[in-house]
Write an enzyme that holds these catalytic residues in place. Structure first.
Site, mmCIF file in Angstrom:
data_model
loop_
_atom_site.group_PDB
_atom_site.id
_atom_site.type_symbol
_atom_site.label_atom_id
_atom_site.label_comp_id
_atom_site.label_asym_id
_atom_site.label_seq_id
_atom_site.Cartn_x
_atom_site.Cartn_y
_atom_site.Cartn_z
ATOM 1 N N TYR A 20 70.627 34.964 -4.428
ATOM 2 C CA TYR A 20 69.525 34.989 -3.462
ATOM 3 C C TYR A 20 70.099 35.043 -2.054
ATOM 4 O O TYR A 20 70.915 34.193 -1.676
ATOM 5 C CB TYR A 20 68.722 33.710 -3.702
ATOM 6 C CG TYR A 20 67.562 33.375 -2.812
ATOM 7 C CD1 TYR A 20 66.454 34.209 -2.703
ATOM 8 C CD2 TYR A 20 67.529 32.149 -2.145
ATOM 9 C CE1 TYR A 20 65.357 33.836 -1.934
ATOM 10 C CE2 TYR A 20 66.441 31.778 -1.370
ATOM 11 C CZ TYR A 20 65.357 32.618 -1.272
ATOM 12 O OH TYR A 20 64.270 32.242 -0.519
ATOM 13 N N SER A 21 69.707 36.082 -1.289
ATOM 14 C CA SER A 21 70.187 36.253 0.077
ATOM 15 C C SER A 21 71.718 36.442 0.079
ATOM 16 O O SER A 21 72.222 37.322 -0.611
ATOM 17 C CB SER A 21 69.739 35.088 0.956
ATOM 18 O OG SER A 21 69.935 35.382 2.317
ATOM 19 N N LEU A 22 72.474 35.622 0.821
ATOM 20 C CA LEU A 22 73.936 35.746 0.775
ATOM 21 C C LEU A 22 74.452 35.588 -0.652
ATOM 22 O O LEU A 22 75.515 36.105 -0.994
ATOM 23 C CB LEU A 22 74.586 34.714 1.693
ATOM 24 C CG LEU A 22 76.118 34.667 1.730
ATOM 25 C CD1 LEU A 22 76.716 36.015 2.118
ATOM 26 C CD2 LEU A 22 76.607 33.574 2.677
#
Length: 405
Positions: free
Chosen positions: A230-232
């Site tokens: 998730y995200s980074l």
């Protein structure tokens, strides 16, 4: 897409908080009455008002629990957890030593833990062995039968927390018959705040112990273990999957090929050159001036210094250079879903770079702004993100039918 604010960062974070309403993380009326007292870019008011709302909702949950109203208590405490996380978000002057930041983060964890104990499906707080310590996690189970089920290992990113995992993927997974093992790795959540562990680029050193732990659990089907970033975490999990080959599937929300490039592409060329040359005496003052004019830049760079264990903004930017899939993406061998947000303000174009580097079976899906899903990680469109992700996992993890006898 602007939501309640013109300030890009305030808009996104308000949308993030409100978007978790789908799975009990917010009530829209509470969000609206909170933000109406917060002016554009006023970080002090942001903390004050979200804290006030969190405390009020926390008190509702506490009263309900005392009175024996289990469901009402759970629902209020889940919302309070998200609101405490939101209140703490911009407190980045010195978060490692800031009593306010520590208190708000602890309250986010505590309210979630109490809510988890009141859920209708089993939730187990776990400690995952990691080097000479352990990482905090939650195992969300469909039921208490011990039946091996497909399981998603959830990895968050640059600023998300273990507790947030429930709203992002946990509740949606349980509805579909999936278990979820979520954890805070170095640089994330309680592992950063309580243990002082900072982020590292070689995330296989983190995921392999998590997978080791998952495979000790009888509830986890070893042939249907998926890793979601998730995200980074879209970079972290891809890097890990290049070296950890016990995975049946990989989901990148969203795809991230080069974290360093995501920073340097928006910098003035002279600033990038100073940072690369180690001219911190010039680079850091200029960065400070740029930060004064942008809520998003100010938050991101201060958060980066903390999460990466850097000495300064320039030092942080240099450290991001190690966070690339260059030379490793081709080692990923499990089927991979690469998600892309059409209007991603952070990682625009990165999912396409991931797709171009993959040699494993892979699918790229772009969720568009026209569907309300164009923001980073599809904030405000959690149902759409969850549907796309689990429909793909259902197909990918289901053995193909053999030829008819």
């Amino acid at each position: 897409m602007r939501f309640l604010y013109e300030d890009e960062s305030f808009s996104f974070e308000a949308l993030r908080a409100a978007g978790f309403a789908n799975d009990g993380g917010a009530d829209l009326g509470e969000v609206l009455t909170t933000v109406r007292n917060i002016a554009e870019g006023d970080e002090e008011a942001w903390l004050r008002e979200w804290k006030k709302t969190a405390q009020r909702v926390h008190a509702i949950g506490t009263r309900a629990l005392t009175a024996g109203h289990r469901v009402s208590a759970r629902e209020a405490l889940l919302r309070a957890s998200n609101y405490y996380r939101t209140a703490e978000f911009y407190r980045r002057d010195d978060p490692a030593h800031d009593p306010e930041a520590k208190t708000l983060s602890a309250l986010s964890r505590e309210t979630f833990a109490t809510a988890a104990s009141l859920m209708d499906t089993p939730v187990e707080a776990v400690r995952i062995p990691y080097e000479d310590t352990s990482l905090p996690g939650y195992l969300f189970l469909v039921d208490d039968s011990g039946t091996p089920r497909p399981t998603v290992v959830f990895t968050s990113g640059f600023d998300s927390t273990l507790e947030e995992a429930y709203f992002v993927i946990g509740a949606a997974a349980l509805r579909r018959g999936y278990n979820v093992l979520a954890y805070d790795g170095p640089g994330q959540g309680a592992a950063l705040r309580e243990q002082g562990l900072v982020l590292r680029p070689d995330w296989e050193a983190v995921v392999t112990p998590v997978v080791d732990y998952a495979l000790t659990r009888p509830e986890v089907d070893p042939d249907r273990l998926a890793l979601l970033g998730y995200s980074l975490g879209g970079y972290l999990t891809a890097r890990a999957a290049a070296h950890e080959h016990r995975l049946a599937a990989l989901v990148l929300d969203d795809g991230l090929y080069d974290y360093h490039d995501a920073h340097t592409r928006v910098m003035p060329p002279f600033l990038r050159e100073w940072i690369e040359a180690g001219r911190d005496d010039l680079a850091n003052p200029v960065a400070s001036l740029l930060m004064q004019g942008s809520t998003q830049l100010r938050w991101a760079l201060r958060n980066g210094v903390w999460v990466f264990g850097a000495d300064s903004v320039a030092d942080y930017i240099r450290r991001t250079a190690a966070y690339t899939l260059d030379g490793v993406a081709h080692l990923i061998d499990c089927p991979t879903l690469v998600l892309d947000a059409e209007d991603d303000q952070f990682f625009r174009g990165q999912p396409q770079r991931v797709r171009a580097a993959l040699t494993c079976p892979h699918t790229l899906i772009t969720l568009p702004e026209a569907e309300g899903a164009g923001e980073h990680c599809h904030m405000g469109a959690m149902s759409r993100f969850q549907q796309v992700t689990f429909d793909w996992l259902d197909t990918t993890l289901t053995p193909a039918a053999g030829p008819a006898a």
